[in-house]
Motif scaffolding. Structure first.
Motif, PDB file in Angstrom:
ATOM      1  N   ARG A   1     -29.800  38.783 -39.529  1.00  0.00           N
ATOM      2  CA  ARG A   1     -30.854  38.235 -38.674  1.00  0.00           C
ATOM      3  C   ARG A   1     -30.562  38.492 -37.203  1.00  0.00           C
ATOM      4  N   THR A   2     -31.616  38.666 -36.439  1.00  0.00           N
ATOM      5  CA  THR A   2     -31.480  38.818 -34.991  1.00  0.00           C
ATOM      6  C   THR A   2     -32.387  37.812 -34.303  1.00  0.00           C
ATOM      7  N   TYR A   3     -32.065  37.512 -33.033  1.00  0.00           N
ATOM      8  CA  TYR A   3     -32.769  36.467 -32.311  1.00  0.00           C
ATOM      9  C   TYR A   3     -33.180  36.966 -30.930  1.00  0.00           C
ATOM     10  N   ARG A   4     -34.335  36.515 -30.499  1.00  0.00           N
ATOM     11  CA  ARG A   4     -34.823  36.853 -29.163  1.00  0.00           C
ATOM     12  C   ARG A   4     -34.735  35.618 -28.280  1.00  0.00           C
ATOM     13  N   GLU A   5     -34.252  35.782 -27.066  1.00  0.00           N
ATOM     14  CA  GLU A   5     -34.140  34.667 -26.131  1.00  0.00           C
ATOM     15  C   GLU A   5     -35.431  34.562 -25.330  1.00  0.00           C
ATOM     16  N   ILE A   6     -36.136  33.438 -25.516  1.00  0.00           N
ATOM     17  CA  ILE A   6     -37.426  33.203 -24.865  1.00  0.00           C
ATOM     18  C   ILE A   6     -37.231  32.704 -23.442  1.00  0.00           C
ATOM     19  N   SER A   7     -36.296  31.758 -23.312  1.00  0.00           N
ATOM     20  CA  SER A   7     -35.933  31.173 -22.018  1.00  0.00           C
ATOM     21  C   SER A   7     -34.480  30.734 -22.156  1.00  0.00           C
ATOM     22  N   PRO A   8     -33.826  30.317 -21.085  1.00  0.00           N
ATOM     23  CA  PRO A   8     -32.409  29.978 -21.201  1.00  0.00           C
ATOM     24  C   PRO A   8     -32.114  29.001 -22.341  1.00  0.00           C
ATOM     25  N   GLY A   9     -31.327  29.453 -23.308  1.00  0.00           N
ATOM     26  CA  GLY A   9     -30.931  28.628 -24.444  1.00  0.00           C
ATOM     27  C   GLY A   9     -31.960  28.516 -25.544  1.00  0.00           C
ATOM     28  N   HIS A  10     -33.149  29.121 -25.392  1.00  0.00           N
ATOM     29  CA  HIS A  10     -34.222  29.029 -26.383  1.00  0.00           C
ATOM     30  C   HIS A  10     -34.312  30.348 -27.154  1.00  0.00           C
ATOM     31  N   PHE A  11     -33.902  30.312 -28.436  1.00  0.00           N
ATOM     32  CA  PHE A  11     -33.863  31.511 -29.266  1.00  0.00           C
ATOM     33  C   PHE A  11     -34.808  31.365 -30.454  1.00  0.00           C
ATOM     34  N   VAL A  12     -35.449  32.463 -30.822  1.00  0.00           N
ATOM     35  CA  VAL A  12     -36.311  32.485 -31.992  1.00  0.00           C
ATOM     36  C   VAL A  12     -35.919  33.665 -32.864  1.00  0.00           C
ATOM     37  N   GLN A  13     -35.912  33.435 -34.173  1.00  0.00           N
ATOM     38  CA  GLN A  13     -35.501  34.477 -35.108  1.00  0.00           C
ATOM     39  C   GLN A  13     -36.582  35.546 -35.223  1.00  0.00           C
ATOM     40  N   GLU A  14     -36.181  36.785 -34.984  1.00  0.00           N
ATOM     41  CA  GLU A  14     -37.060  37.916 -35.209  1.00  0.00           C
ATOM     42  C   GLU A  14     -36.219  39.185 -35.102  1.00  0.00           C
ATOM     43  N   ASP A  15     -36.825  40.326 -35.256  1.00  0.00           N
ATOM     44  CA  ASP A  15     -36.093  41.588 -35.178  1.00  0.00           C
ATOM     45  C   ASP A  15     -35.916  41.976 -33.723  1.00  0.00           C
ATOM     46  N   ALA A  16     -34.901  41.398 -33.108  1.00  0.00           N
ATOM     47  CA  ALA A  16     -34.594  41.704 -31.711  1.00  0.00           C
ATOM     48  C   ALA A  16     -33.084  41.864 -31.581  1.00  0.00           C
ATOM     49  N   ALA A  17     -32.615  42.028 -30.356  1.00  0.00           N
ATOM     50  CA  ALA A  17     -31.229  42.443 -30.173  1.00  0.00           C
ATOM     51  C   ALA A  17     -30.312  41.311 -29.725  1.00  0.00           C
ATOM     52  N   VAL A  18     -30.489  40.116 -30.285  1.00  0.00           N
ATOM     53  CA  VAL A  18     -29.577  39.012 -29.973  1.00  0.00           C
ATOM     54  C   VAL A  18     -28.910  38.580 -31.269  1.00  0.00           C
ATOM     55  N   SER A  19     -27.612  38.545 -31.304  1.00  0.00           N
ATOM     56  CA  SER A  19     -26.889  38.207 -32.530  1.00  0.00           C
ATOM     57  C   SER A  19     -26.773  36.701 -32.683  1.00  0.00           C
ATOM     58  N   PRO A  20     -26.591  36.199 -33.929  1.00  0.00           N
ATOM     59  CA  PRO A  20     -26.488  34.761 -34.142  1.00  0.00           C
ATOM     60  C   PRO A  20     -25.357  34.097 -33.379  1.00  0.00           C
ATOM     61  N   GLU A  21     -24.290  34.863 -33.074  1.00  0.00           N
ATOM     62  CA  GLU A  21     -23.165  34.261 -32.357  1.00  0.00           C
ATOM     63  C   GLU A  21     -23.604  33.685 -31.005  1.00  0.00           C
ATOM     64  N   ARG A  22     -24.637  34.275 -30.382  1.00  0.00           N
ATOM     65  CA  ARG A  22     -25.063  33.823 -29.063  1.00  0.00           C
ATOM     66  C   ARG A  22     -25.728  32.449 -29.095  1.00  0.00           C
TER      67      ARG A  22
END
Length: 606
Positions: A582-603
């Motif tokens: 799974r990858t996550y997109r950062e919408i705003s500081p600290g706000h992540f949503v699951q989708e096909d983007a380039a943010v790993s779950p560790e963040r």
């Protein structure tokens, strides 16, 4: 049937329990009617007599230890005068009952399918084969995922919400004339709650069924009830059309009950949790609670969860209960886990306490590895981390007085002498709204809400740094929910407690949380600050959760029309299944949503 000929008529019902001092009235002169096709709600604090009224109606109180006076008329027949054999035909046949605590109502040695089918065989004269087919249809109708494969499973394999759905299926199996629903949606998340309420209304219309609805959720009352009865300490203090009760309550207690309701969308731009409205006992008016302290950004996390997975092997596959979950939690912070029953919220909490073993990932509490800890180190970790369980009756030993249950952790860890522990028990009981003299009583002598308060007192006994609160206020009526929630907030501010708050009550979550994580099928699909999640939800499932919250306004009844056609996906996978990364997109500081983007779950823990 007309309004002049009610399905149920209770006339001057007084129920007394036998005590060493003699007979003691617990409800007095209760009178109400339920017409065909009508829903009457009974509301009031835990211990007010709501459930006793229902149990008296079904004659389920212990003979010799309880007595009922007055009349209880079902289609004109007085149930207090019929034989026990006739009552057995009434129970489950003419009257269906959804009990408050499903685990104590389901037989642990029989399969779910067997228990639903049994009612159909007894009351509908169906063959076992036909009854099992109908049981499957009922399980599918109340949206139990993979119903066919779960028909032969036992109650302990179902989550609390799933067990409640089974109870609803059983109660509706024989299409009764009257349905008594005692907190039927307490264990359910808001989406399933909305759908179950819709299902009950749908069946009510089809069968012209009367419904006696017992609840502490005033949003549910506004949504379903035609008339409302307000009870307080065994007395019926106000009754009338629901809209009149909400818009022009007469009794001070009714006013305070309505003022205590947490309402979604009342937090505005607040950066931290806010105390629930406090009640002015003279006027019954609600006083807006103050905002609590924000969390120190530089604080070192007390809990770190990284890539946590929990899987259970089943005969025909593997249940992926929790999948690659990552988050952290700092002192003085509340992170709420929300999602449908069966989504993995409780399993996540239990894995953190190592009540279930993680399949993968790491859990650090105060820098100590929970998964790798030996018996001695795990004991030390549990000194600083405690859990409030979802089912208070199952988590309290029925043979031990509640005072001893609260004192036991303190004595076991050698923190206090017996005399000091006794004094601390009295203090804790009063903090959670119970008199100190109940310490010598046993769990069965308390209502569901009172037992939950005892569980909270026990969790607070060791003064932990971290509390995993699994539906900690779900069984409480609105006024006590506000009181206990404020207690948790005050303790957090005073001692810097960290809460992992697992709940399906979105209005409470909004008020209690610094951050919110939304779970679906074992995965976090969205996580972020409270305001970001509630004011700017991004994932479709998060939007669905928020839109399903019942609004305590009878004039808005029926605005939500949930579809029952959508099947909940099952977490059961083939043994060789490999979950996608799974990858996550950062919408705003600290706000992540699951989708096909380039943010790993560790963040998510960053």
């Amino acid at each position: 049937m007309t309004a002049s000929s009610p399905v149920l008529a209770i006339e001057n019902l007084t129920t007394a329990f036998k005590t060493p001092e003699g007979w003691r009235d617990v409800i007095r002169n209760i009178s109400l009617t339920v017409n065909a096709g009508e829903t009457v709600a009974i509301v009031g604090e835990s211990g007010s007599g709501k459930s006793v009224t229902a149990l008296s109606t079904l004659r389920l109180l212990p003979p010799g230890k309880a007595r009922c006076e007055g009349r209880i008329l079902l289609d004109g027949k007085d149930l207090l005068k019929v034989s026990e054999a006739e009552m057995r035909a009434v129970r489950g046949g003419s009257i269906g009952m959804i009990f408050q605590e499903p685990m104590t109502s389901l037989n642990p040695v029989f399969t779910i399918g067997n228990q639903i089918a049994e009612a159909l065989v007894l009351h509908q004269n169906l063959s076992w084969k036909a009854a099992e087919a109908e049981a499957l249809r009922l399980m599918e109708r109340v949206r139990i995922p993979a119903a066919k494969s779960r028909l032969n499973e036992y109650p302990h394999k179902f989550s609390g919400g799933m067990r409640q759905r089974v109870m609803i299926a059983m109660a509706l199996a024989c299409r009764p004339k009257l349905l008594i629903a005692d907190e039927p949606t307490t264990a359910l998340d808001v989406t399933i709650q909305a759908e179950i309420l819709h299902l009950i209304r749908e069946l009510q219309r089809e069968e012209n069924m009367g419904v006696l609805f017992i609840t502490h959720d005033m949003g549910v009352v506004a949504e379903v009830a035609d008339r409302t009865v307000v009870m307080f300490r065994g007395d019926m203090i106000e009754t009338g059309p629901t809209e009149a009760i909400f818009t022009a309550p007469k009794a001070i207690y009714t006013k305070s009950l309505l003022a205590s309701i947490p309402r979604l969308g009342t937090m505005g731009e607040a950066k931290a949790p806010r105390r629930f409205p406090e009640i002015d006992p003279r006027t019954g008016e609600g006083l807006e609670g103050r905002e609590m302290k924000p969390v120190a950004a530089a604080a070192k996390p007390v809990l770190n969860v990284a890539n946590l997975s929990v899987r259970f092997d089943a005969p025909n596959g593997r249940v992926h209960a929790v999948e690659e979950v990552s988050f952290d939690l700092r002192p003085g912070e509340t992170l709420s886990l929300v999602g449908e029953s069966g989504c993995g919220k409780s399993t996540t909490g239990r894995a953190i306490m190592r009540l279930v073993n993680p399949s993968a990932g790491s859990i650090l509490i105060d820098g100590r590895d929970v998964a790798e800890a030996g018996a001695r180190e795990l004991r030390a970790i549990r000194r600083t981390s405690q859990m409030i369980f979802q089912d208070p009756f199952a988590s309290l030993n029925p043979r031990i007085a509640v005072g001893s249950a609260i004192a036991e952790p303190m004595l076991s860890h050698g923190l206090r002498s017996k005399r000091e522990a006794k004094e601390r028990v009295a203090e804790l009981l009063e903090q959670v709204g119970l008199p100190a003299d109940v310490a010598d009583r046993h769990p069965h002598e308390f209502s569901g809400g009172q037992r939950q308060r005892i569980s909270i007192a026990r969790a607070l006994a060791l003064e932990p740094k971290l509390i995993v609160a699994d539906e900690a206020v779900s069984a409480l009526d609105v006024s006590v929910k506000a009181q206990v929630s404020n207690l948790l907030l005050d303790l957090q501010e005073k001692h810097g407690l960290a809460y992992l708050f697992i709940s399906h009550d979105m209005a409470v979550v909004e008020r209690m949380s610094h951050r919110v994580a939304v779970m679906y099928l074992g995965e976090i699909v969205e996580i972020g600050p409270r305001a970001a999640i509630f004011d700017n939800p991004q994932h479709s499932y998060t939007k669905r959760l928020i839109s399903a919250v019942p609004i305590p306004d009878p004039s808005r009844r029926g605005v939500q029309r949930p579809s029952l056609s959508e099947e909940i996906r099952s977490p059961l996978r083939p043994f060789d299944y490999m979950p996608p990364r799974r990858t996550y997109r950062e919408i705003s500081p600290g706000h992540f949503v699951q989708e096909d983007a380039a943010v790993s779950p560790e963040r998510l823990s960053a």
